[in-house]
Design an enzyme around this catalytic site. Structure first.
Site, PDB file in Angstrom:
ATOM      1  N   HIS A 144      38.977  25.420 -33.702  1.00 20.42           N
ATOM      2  CA  HIS A 144      39.300  26.547 -33.023  1.00 20.42           C
ATOM      3  C   HIS A 144      38.062  27.010 -34.946  1.00 20.42           C
ATOM      4  O   HIS A 144      38.043  28.041 -35.241  1.00 20.42           O
ATOM      5  CB  HIS A 144      40.793  27.266 -34.431  1.00 20.42           C
ATOM      6  CG  HIS A 144      41.778  26.258 -32.890  1.00 20.42           C
ATOM      7  ND1 HIS A 144      43.236  27.526 -33.278  1.00 20.42           N
ATOM      8  CD2 HIS A 144      42.408  25.894 -32.282  1.00 20.42           C
ATOM      9  CE1 HIS A 144      43.619  27.273 -32.228  1.00 20.42           C
ATOM     10  NE2 HIS A 144      42.973  26.352 -31.352  1.00 20.42           N
ATOM     11  N   ASP A 196      18.275  26.469 -25.698  1.00 15.93           N
ATOM     12  CA  ASP A 196      17.942  25.555 -25.976  1.00 15.93           C
ATOM     13  C   ASP A 196      19.298  24.554 -25.545  1.00 15.93           C
ATOM     14  O   ASP A 196      18.784  23.325 -25.601  1.00 15.93           O
ATOM     15  CB  ASP A 196      17.398  25.364 -27.594  1.00 15.93           C
ATOM     16  CG  ASP A 196      16.381  25.684 -27.828  1.00 15.93           C
ATOM     17  OD1 ASP A 196      14.976  25.703 -27.141  1.00 15.93           O
ATOM     18  OD2 ASP A 196      15.309  25.887 -29.061  1.00 15.93           O
ATOM     19  N   GLY A 215      41.380  21.393 -34.960  1.00 17.43           N
ATOM     20  CA  GLY A 215      40.229  20.188 -34.100  1.00 17.43           C
ATOM     21  C   GLY A 215      40.452  18.789 -33.581  1.00 17.43           C
ATOM     22  O   GLY A 215      41.067  18.082 -34.196  1.00 17.43           O
ATOM     23  N   SER A 261      48.047  16.980 -29.556  1.00 16.80           N
ATOM     24  CA  SER A 261      49.002  17.875 -28.257  1.00 16.80           C
ATOM     25  C   SER A 261      47.932  18.011 -26.823  1.00 16.80           C
ATOM     26  O   SER A 261      48.164  19.103 -26.164  1.00 16.80           O
ATOM     27  CB  SER A 261      49.711  19.050 -29.015  1.00 16.80           C
ATOM     28  OG  SER A 261      48.692  19.796 -30.077  1.00 16.80           O
ATOM     29  N   ASP A 262      46.655  18.738 -27.608  1.00 20.30           N
ATOM     30  CA  ASP A 262      45.658  18.938 -26.473  1.00 20.30           C
ATOM     31  C   ASP A 262      45.087  18.044 -25.601  1.00 20.30           C
ATOM     32  O   ASP A 262      44.176  18.213 -24.361  1.00 20.30           O
ATOM     33  CB  ASP A 262      44.434  19.487 -26.945  1.00 20.30           C
ATOM     34  CG  ASP A 262      44.835  21.218 -28.139  1.00 20.30           C
ATOM     35  OD1 ASP A 262      45.482  21.538 -27.496  1.00 20.30           O
ATOM     36  OD2 ASP A 262      44.610  20.582 -29.319  1.00 20.30           O
ATOM     37  N   HIS A 289      42.482  31.587 -27.116  1.00 21.71           N
ATOM     38  CA  HIS A 289      42.285  30.361 -27.839  1.00 21.71           C
ATOM     39  C   HIS A 289      41.485  30.241 -28.817  1.00 21.71           C
ATOM     40  O   HIS A 289      41.053  30.645 -29.204  1.00 21.71           O
ATOM     41  CB  HIS A 289      42.964  29.468 -26.193  1.00 21.71           C
ATOM     42  CG  HIS A 289      43.406  28.555 -26.714  1.00 21.71           C
ATOM     43  ND1 HIS A 289      43.600  27.348 -26.343  1.00 21.71           N
ATOM     44  CD2 HIS A 289      43.648  27.992 -28.024  1.00 21.71           C
ATOM     45  CE1 HIS A 289      43.881  26.330 -26.967  1.00 21.71           C
ATOM     46  NE2 HIS A 289      43.566  26.574 -28.259  1.00 21.71           N
ATOM     47  N   HIS A 294      37.285  19.839 -29.122  1.00 25.94           N
ATOM     48  CA  HIS A 294      38.334  21.174 -29.485  1.00 25.94           C
ATOM     49  C   HIS A 294      38.337  21.674 -30.748  1.00 25.94           C
ATOM     50  O   HIS A 294      38.842  20.922 -30.724  1.00 25.94           O
ATOM     51  CB  HIS A 294      39.331  20.830 -28.686  1.00 25.94           C
ATOM     52  CG  HIS A 294      39.862  22.347 -28.741  1.00 25.94           C
ATOM     53  ND1 HIS A 294      39.591  23.755 -28.687  1.00 25.94           N
ATOM     54  CD2 HIS A 294      42.004  22.672 -28.976  1.00 25.94           C
ATOM     55  CE1 HIS A 294      40.847  24.316 -28.736  1.00 25.94           C
ATOM     56  NE2 HIS A 294      41.985  23.749 -29.084  1.00 25.94           N
ATOM     57  N   TYR A 311      10.137  18.002 -25.986  1.00 22.43           N
ATOM     58  CA  TYR A 311      10.967  18.319 -27.309  1.00 22.43           C
ATOM     59  C   TYR A 311      10.646  16.749 -28.115  1.00 22.43           C
ATOM     60  O   TYR A 311      11.484  15.863 -26.987  1.00 22.43           O
ATOM     61  CB  TYR A 311      11.782  19.163 -27.624  1.00 22.43           C
ATOM     62  CG  TYR A 311      12.671  19.573 -28.571  1.00 22.43           C
ATOM     63  CD1 TYR A 311      12.352  20.781 -29.410  1.00 22.43           C
ATOM     64  CD2 TYR A 311      13.222  18.780 -29.193  1.00 22.43           C
ATOM     65  CE1 TYR A 311      11.958  20.624 -30.925  1.00 22.43           C
ATOM     66  CE2 TYR A 311      13.396  19.012 -30.368  1.00 22.43           C
ATOM     67  CZ  TYR A 311      13.092  20.331 -31.428  1.00 22.43           C
ATOM     68  OH  TYR A 311      14.159  20.518 -32.217  1.00 22.43           O
TER      69      TYR A 311
END
Lengths: 235, 235, 235, 235
Positions: free
Chosen positions: D99, D122, D29, D77-78, D173, D97, D231
């Protein structure tokens, strides 16, 4: 000196337990308590995280009018639901609403939680009911109040005793649980979550599973809660 | 000086492990041990939480008569079940009853737990059996004793050896596990819970799954438990 | 001074990680490492818990003969499997065997774990294969050796490269994983467990799910492992 | 003194939260943040574990050109995916990002996550969409950029507002989530993971389940995010 400091302390502590026990992530839950003699409800402020919560943050409201008696912040947005339940379920001294995982799963699935075993029967005297979905009119006007209205309606229509079935799952939403005190409401919320999880997995092992026989439900509920209860230590 | 202090210490510690390992939430579990030479059973008091439990709280009972020998509180409400098992399963030195999640799921589903792999076979020499549901008569009179009666009946009817199959799931209720000592009973309770969880998920991957071949069951059970066991260090 | 102290330290630490990461409960797992220049395999002793394990407890064996070189206890009962894999999978420097939950579930279900996404493809270049069930003859004689034999057979029959598919699930039993070092074997065991869990849940969302396209498998595996790998920092 | 030290600190902290909250195991991540006035994107370096990460490790890039401004290591790498999203989703200030388990399960299953309850409503104003699978051409050339391209295409084709639906699952993915700040992106990633888990289990209780009525979705999303949100505490 703080007004109603004992009630505040108890409600603060039970709100912290919501976070500590994992019943809710983020701020997805709130607990309240009532002092019926004083006519005062104590409830979590809206959107405050559990760790930083202090007894002084707890908001005090009139049970009758719903008006704020003390406290700096806004009360939980679910306050009208809590107030409605206190007004109609007279044996209730504490209420917890969370988006606990498995309770919410049954609420979203719009299904009552059947009594599949003695774990359930030890705390809930039958299935945990599901409310009907609110109408568009009920959602658009006084939504949180109407959440309380459909819970009370659900118990009335099925002739259920909120003292014997201390919780409900609200269609498309999440569970509410209650008890004679905020601490007992917390315990019932924890039991509701675990029996919801057990019920899902029990159906996965045996998809045709039926509720336990009534005589076994009677035995387990009443050995803990009836006049001749013999579980635990004498008080 | 406390009577039977070693037995009390061991039973106290194993009860605390029920809470620490997550086998039971709240007070949903109890452990006992027996000193067969002295004819004494030691068991958790009813409704006491695990953290505050002390060896001095452990209740001592006569194995023969079931009468209290020592201890201030009420013994666990499940005491008659424990006593019945000690009287009929002679190799058993410790018993644990909990509402552990996956064991309870199979109990609620009224299904035996098939032996789907070597994890199961390392500790249980075949499927973990399911009792029949108690009748209304059995529930209404001497319920906890009759829970023991149907367990013993289940092993007798299927010609099972409680020394080789150290656990059972009770229909609509929850598991019991046992062993030569309270510590071994705890280990078997932990294994029962994990193989119950594995069995559910294995069926989800392959709904037509059958038990492993008998020769693989023999190999794994006997390499740990048979005369020629070669797992672990020589004692 | 201890022989092969670096290898012992590394194998000891990785065995402790089996307990710490939750890959195995009780003593349901073991790790080993090899020093191919010295022809020495280091492996966990049988039945010792992870917390008390010390480098001095690690057993040293000859890679060629399997005979003990050093160490007081019995080596893991799975030692013949480890030795067979080291002898036939030449790129392997460390091996881990555990009864981790979801890996064991697929093993019990007798199903290969399909490659359903990039999480899997980042570490395993295709489905994680399932061995055939051992025959009665193979179980009765040299069971642990034959567990290694069917793993090697499985890779040979399907023309799989153990350097690219660093793990397997053994029918009715549990997973093995490996890598260039014991630390890399641990990482692959953790990945195998998580992709096994993801695969079960992915099939529950979409029962007709197929493996990802080959070009996506190639991309993810090769961006981490190929000649032109560009994930991570240059070494 | 470090350039953009506040942005670095914030991005470093949110990356650490990915590990601490369990959204990602190993290094599965990455989080980033943007300073649009300065035209600078800050992102995690590739393959570094969360615990050892320091603000000085965070890589700074030009939002326009993608070229490195500061930092010793390779960026995630992302990175091209993050840059493409910042360029096309103008209200976004932070992106995550991972997994994470259940988000990845829906991504692998190639299914959008329906809005089954108020927990979802919500934070996400409707179903969390699924991208199409990338083509072989898109994977072979500029794969990470094309991951961003199909996300933007998915929102454009379905006329979705990334300010109202702060996340997506990418076919085969894993999920991406975002928000006005890196901290808000983290919260949305946590919500996405939990509603993905709730949705799977809700379908298991009621396989024919439909999304909640539009008026309930409106109510919950707008009481937290609309002009008349009520809220939480006033800011």
């Amino acid at each position: 000196m703080m007004q109603h400091s004992e009630l505040r302390e108890s409600v603060c502590q039970i709100n912290k337990e919501i976070g500590r026990t994992g019943l809710a992530m983020l701020t997805w839950g709130n607990a309240s308590g009532v002092d019926r003699d004083a006519g005062v409800v104590a409830i979590k402020p809206s959107g405050i995280d559990y760790e930083s919560l202090q007894p002084s943050n707890i908001v005090l409201l009139s049970l009758d009018s719903g008006e704020k008696i003390d406290g700096e912040g806004r009360p939980s947005s679910d306050t009208p639901t809590h107030l409605h339940l206190y007004r109609h379920f007279e044996s209730v001294g504490g209420i917890i609403h969370t988006h606990s995982h498995y309770g919410t799963v049954w609420a979203q699935a719009c299904r009552k939680i059947p009594c599949f075993g003695t774990t359930h029967a030890d705390s809930f005297y039958g299935a945990i009911p599901i409310t009907r979905m609110l109408t568009e009119e009920e959602v658009d006007h006084d939504y949180e109040l109407n959440t309380g209205v459909v819970i009370v309606e659900c118990f009335a229509d099925q002739d259920l005793n909120p003292g014997e079935i201390p919780g409900v799952v609200c269609a498309g939403h999440a569970p509410f649980a209650w008890g004679a005190t905020p601490a007992k409401a917390l315990e019932n919320a924890l039991v509701l979550e675990e029996v919801a999880r057990m019920a899902l997995h029990s159906l996965q092992v045996n998809p045709g599973l039926q509720a336990i026989p009534g005589y076994l439900l009677d035995k387990h509920y009443l050995r803990k809660h009836g006049e001749n209860a013999y579980y635990g230590q004498p008080e």
